[in-house]
Design an enzyme around this catalytic site. Sequence first.
Site, PDB file in Angstrom:
ATOM      1  N   LYS A  52     -80.546 -48.765  83.152  1.00 39.97           N
ATOM      2  CA  LYS A  52     -80.625 -48.079  81.798  1.00 39.97           C
ATOM      3  C   LYS A  52     -79.280 -48.274  81.527  1.00 39.97           C
ATOM      4  O   LYS A  52     -78.938 -48.807  80.197  1.00 39.97           O
ATOM      5  CB  LYS A  52     -80.962 -46.526  82.012  1.00 39.97           C
ATOM      6  CG  LYS A  52     -82.344 -46.529  82.299  1.00 39.97           C
ATOM      7  CD  LYS A  52     -82.739 -45.000  82.619  1.00 39.97           C
ATOM      8  CE  LYS A  52     -84.277 -44.936  83.088  1.00 39.97           C
ATOM      9  NZ  LYS A  52     -84.940 -43.907  83.680  1.00 39.97           N
ATOM     10  N   GLN A  96     -82.431 -38.074  85.017  1.00 41.51           N
ATOM     11  CA  GLN A  96     -83.212 -38.928  85.896  1.00 41.51           C
ATOM     12  C   GLN A  96     -83.935 -38.120  86.802  1.00 41.51           C
ATOM     13  O   GLN A  96     -83.668 -37.315  87.554  1.00 41.51           O
ATOM     14  CB  GLN A  96     -82.297 -39.911  86.846  1.00 41.51           C
ATOM     15  CG  GLN A  96     -83.172 -40.939  87.299  1.00 41.51           C
ATOM     16  CD  GLN A  96     -83.894 -41.931  86.495  1.00 41.51           C
ATOM     17  OE1 GLN A  96     -83.507 -42.555  85.571  1.00 41.51           O
ATOM     18  NE2 GLN A  96     -85.158 -42.159  86.886  1.00 41.51           N
ATOM     19  N   ASP A 119     -86.804 -39.229  76.362  1.00 46.35           N
ATOM     20  CA  ASP A 119     -87.820 -39.418  77.157  1.00 46.35           C
ATOM     21  C   ASP A 119     -89.002 -38.995  76.755  1.00 46.35           C
ATOM     22  O   ASP A 119     -90.306 -39.110  77.241  1.00 46.35           O
ATOM     23  CB  ASP A 119     -87.328 -38.910  78.593  1.00 46.35           C
ATOM     24  CG  ASP A 119     -86.839 -39.741  79.731  1.00 46.35           C
ATOM     25  OD1 ASP A 119     -87.173 -40.878  79.493  1.00 46.35           O
ATOM     26  OD2 ASP A 119     -86.393 -39.178  80.515  1.00 46.35           O
TER      27      ASP A 119
END
Length: 284
Positions: A52, A96, A119
């Site tokens: 990422k 994460q 997200d």
Amino acid sequence: MAKLISGKEVSAKVREEVKAQCEQLKARGIHPGLAVIIVGDDPASRVYVNNKKKACAEVGFISEEYALPQQTTQEELLSLINELNNNPKINGILCQLPLPSHLDEKAVINAISPEKDVDAFHPSNVGKIMIGDYHFLPCTPAGVMEMIKSEGIEVKGKNCVVIGRSNIVGKPMAMLLLHEHGTVTICHSRTKNLKEVCAAADILVAAVGKAKFVTADMVKPGAVVLDVGINRLENGKLCGDVDFDSVEPKASYITPVPGGVGPMTIAMLMKNTLMAAKLQNGLE
Ligand code: NAD
């Protein structure tokens, strides 16, 4: 023989577009920034976070990594999220997952400001997706849709079957297919006659988390097969949820693993971060 839909190629196009738009924003004094939080030292999470960060650098975003020790408390994590929520240089916040078991994932997801929730896991963003009025789409299902669109495959009126009903893949995947006017069935571990249900699908999405779960007898001739699974075999190789060798000759389109849905997920994260920067600067 099926045509391969290459996630590498489609994701490269998405990243190029994001890069071009990022340059335009920078010319206006706006520099998109993504904060990535990682707690503990899970090796798979470390690989994802590194990828990422690399993608951010490629498209021209600022990325800030917050690597917290395994024993981080809930309070410490929520306090960092609160700081980032209030930091104007940060447009997107990603924590994460999975988190170490002593931390409450739901509370962490809820703490991220919906405007910075790139997200699209926050209940407010999930609700917006449900009613079809959204800015952020969850990255993996959005990536699958982008792959379908890249080949001009029509979803309208098609029989779509999604195997898996997780909040991050299966459920939103079904919703996005529904938005495109597919007739959608969601299958899960308690579905009866799974083989027959799958064999009726024009578009079949596998998000089960079991290597080679979808076999040729579960696939209709000419079906479009999208494989979300990422499974590590004993020999260390990555493998999808679809038994590629037996299904590929039967399908019309298929996504490989690796090099399929995986690269799309990160590209869509970049797209969401760009959108967040635009929204927070009144440009959307
Ligand atoms: P999950 O474990 O949360 O969900 C799996 C789903 O599969 C469940 O809803 C379950 O009901 C269903 N299932 C399990 N056994 C079944 C069976 N025998 N028959 C029918 N359904 C069954 O997993 P997830 O987070 O949705 O991820 C699914 C897969 O996708 C995993 O391999 C994961 O690694 C992968 N994944 C890939 C990406 C990517 O970027 N490509 C992103 C997220 C997840």
